[in-house]
Enzyme design. Structure first.
Site, short mmCIF file in Angstrom:
data_model
loop_
_atom_site.label_atom_id
_atom_site.label_comp_id
_atom_site.label_asym_id
_atom_site.label_seq_id
_atom_site.Cartn_x
_atom_site.Cartn_y
_atom_site.Cartn_z
N TYR A 1 -9.50 16.12 1.49
CA TYR A 1 -10.35 15.60 0.43
C TYR A 1 -11.75 16.15 0.69
O TYR A 1 -12.23 16.12 1.83
CB TYR A 1 -10.43 14.07 0.47
N PRO B 1 1.38 14.71 3.43
CA PRO B 1 0.30 13.92 4.03
C PRO B 1 0.37 12.46 3.59
O PRO B 1 0.48 12.17 2.40
CB PRO B 1 -0.97 14.60 3.50
N SER C 1 -3.08 13.98 6.87
CA SER C 1 -4.01 13.52 5.85
C SER C 1 -5.45 13.52 6.36
O SER C 1 -5.71 13.29 7.54
CB SER C 1 -3.63 12.09 5.42
N THR D 1 -6.48 18.47 -2.03
CA THR D 1 -6.04 17.50 -3.01
C THR D 1 -7.09 17.37 -4.11
O THR D 1 -8.25 17.08 -3.84
CB THR D 1 -5.79 16.13 -2.36
N HIS E 1 0.53 12.68 -6.89
CA HIS E 1 0.05 11.76 -5.85
C HIS E 1 1.03 10.61 -5.65
O HIS E 1 0.64 9.47 -5.37
CB HIS E 1 -1.34 11.21 -6.23
N GLN F 1 -4.28 18.29 4.98
CA GLN F 1 -4.63 17.87 3.62
C GLN F 1 -6.11 17.50 3.59
O GLN F 1 -6.59 16.72 4.40
CB GLN F 1 -3.78 16.68 3.20
N LYS G 1 -3.28 20.99 -4.21
CA LYS G 1 -2.29 19.91 -4.29
C LYS G 1 -2.70 18.93 -5.39
O LYS G 1 -3.82 18.41 -5.37
CB LYS G 1 -2.19 19.17 -2.96
N TYR H 1 0.83 -1.20 0.00
CA TYR H 1 0.00 0.00 0.00
C TYR H 1 0.87 1.26 0.00
O TYR H 1 0.64 2.19 -0.78
CB TYR H 1 -0.93 0.03 1.21
N ARG I 1 -4.49 0.58 -8.36
CA ARG I 1 -3.34 0.19 -7.55
C ARG I 1 -3.30 -1.33 -7.47
O ARG I 1 -3.94 -1.95 -6.61
CB ARG I 1 -3.40 0.85 -6.18
N GLY J 1 7.22 14.10 -4.66
CA GLY J 1 7.42 13.03 -5.62
C GLY J 1 8.87 12.72 -5.88
O GLY J 1 9.56 13.46 -6.57
#
Length: 362
Positions: free
Chosen positions: A135, A82, A111, A161, A254, A133, A230, A29, A170, A286
């Site tokens: 959502y 985050p 987060s 974000t 991300h 952060q 972000k 993960y 994923r 990143g």
């Protein structure tokens, strides 16, 4: 027995030791990316496509890494990104991470899908600086409550974000069947999902996929603290972010976890800085693995970098002390890079200190 983390000499050592200690689902993960993980790998490689241009015969007998971000001092232009679900790797999770950041004199970003509430993090690291952060969930009440709690708890900025209206593919998680254990509390998701086992796609099912520029403008105008966007990868969206009230942007894909085959952040940072034209703060994340990566980012115009996985590996193998050691390593490497580039401080790094590397490299 795994090697002791206090013998680690660079960030790659922390990642290696963490990979030996974490179970396959948890490791996958945090370490994994989207689809074929092209962007995941390219984020790291992207910084290698640049070359520093050191200047000599400069007095660097005194070099400092301190700077100012969003009106406050930090010991280095390196902040914690985050990262969700941190109690999967350490019992104190985000609280330990916040303490590590505070001890290192920098900012921790919490987060939305953290395993600790904003109030808990604030109480656990009262002297530290913190960003939140966000959502935006389809349930606006949940979103509003999270923001209000963060603001009341002394968080200084919102990192909105915007690159995850739906979940990326994923495949590591699909192979392991990764899910957050039902006994692990994730306050925001408990409210949005009404409890139960949490799979990553379920999380993003709750995100408001209709979010648009007007929503950003409304949020920025109503929020008592700065809002930064972000997940920006183009000059066009960087300019629109500022025009719709954002105080800055975080150049981010991300961590290569959403849309595969997008550009590495190192390759788009310069055009985004140019589009911002000094009108806002620019973060980038990143693939940051070395102090030289930080120096390149600053030379390209970033105000600071955000590091996620490296700090998480530190937390996984050494708790608060491990995360702090990761930050200290990056700070020390940055100080060395500054001195060898002929710079006394991060502010001295300019576009003249960096150039493209050989064609085809990395």
């Amino acid at each position: 027995m795994p090697e002791a983390w206090d013998q680690a000499v660079n960030l790659a050592d922390f990642e290696r030791i963490a990979s030996e200690r974490l179970d396959a689902g948890t490791l996958g993960y945090f370490a994994g990316g989207a689809a074929d993980e092209v962007t995941l790998a390219d984020n790291v490689a992207g910084w290698r496509r640049w070359r520093l241009r050191p200047r000599v015969l400069v007095d660097v007998s005194e070099v400092g890494t301190g700077t100012e971000l969003l009106g406050g001092p930090v010991s280095m232009p390196i902040c914690i990104a985050p990262v969700a679900f941190q109690r999967l790797v350490d019992p104190d999770g985000e609280v330990a991470m916040a303490r590590a950041a505070a001890a290192a004199g920098t900012v921790m970003s919490l987060s939305t899908i953290a395993t600790a509430r904003p109030t808990e993090v604030a109480a656990g690291a009262p002297g530290g600086r913190r960003f939140f952060q966000l959502y935006c969930f389809r349930d606006q009440g949940v979103t509003r409550a999270l923001m209000e709690e963060a603001i009341e708890s002394g968080f200084e900025a919102i990192l909105l974000t915007v690159d995850a209206p739906v979940a990326g593919r994923r495949e590591r998680d699909q192979r392991t069947g990764f899910a957050v254990p039902p006994d692990l509390s994730v306050p925001s998701l408990d409210a949005a999902l009404r409890g139960g086992t949490t799979f990553v796609p379920q999380v993003f099912d709750q995100v408001d996929a209709a979010l648009d520029w007007q929503d950003l403008e409304d949020l920025a105008s109503e929020c008592a603290i700065p809002v930064l966007v972000k997940g920006v990868l183009t000059a066009e969206d960087a300019a629109l972010s500022i025009e719709h009230g954002a105080a800055g942007v975080a150049v981010s894909n991300h961590g290569g976890r959403q849309l595969d085959c997008v550009a590495a952040t190192a390759d788009v940072l310069a055009e985004i800085v140019e589009a911002i034209e000094g009108r806002g703060t620019v973060f980038v994340d990143g693939g940051i693995r070395r102090g030289t990566d930080v120096a390149i980012a600053l030379a390209l115009g970033a105000d600071a970098v955000l590091v996620g996985r490296p700090a998480l590996w530190g937390l996984a193998v050494g708790g608060e002390a491990g995360a702090r050691r990761v930050l200290e390593m990056l700070r020390d490497e940055l100080a060395l890079a500054l001195a060898l580039c002929g710079c006394r401080s991060p502010a001295d790094l300019t576009r003249r200190h960096v150039g493209r590397g050989p064609a085809g490299f990395a």
